[in-house]
Design a protein around this motif. Structure first.
Motif: not given
Length: 85
Positions: A33-35, A60-61, A67-68, A73-74
């Protein structure tokens, strides 16, 4: 047991994004979730890992920049992780 298997088992091998919409889709990917590139300290933190199907993971990417996306990001905004040790 590898962390990937632990997370898939925790989530009953179901895509957690599909599940939000009442679908039962088999998960085959574990998403950070947090890359990982930006938050290596959360690499193996259970709360940072999410079971997804390949289709949802692709949403999601950004596949060019990694990048998200807005959807990624949500999830990040809804996920609060403790400070790293």
């Amino acid at each position: 047991m590898k962390k990937r298997e632990v997370i898939l088992k925790r989530d009953s091998y179901l895509c957690q994004e599909c599940k939000r919409y009442g679908k039962t889709t088999q998960a085959n990917t574990v998403h950070h979730i947090y890359p990982l590139e930006n938050y290596p300290e959360y690499k193996l933190t259970n709360g940072n890992l999410l079971s997804l199907c390949m289709s949802c993971h692709g949403e999601f990417h950004d596949r060019v920049t990694n990048a998200l996306t807005d959807k990624g990001m949500r999830w990040k905004e809804r996920t609060v992780l403790p400070p790293p040790l």
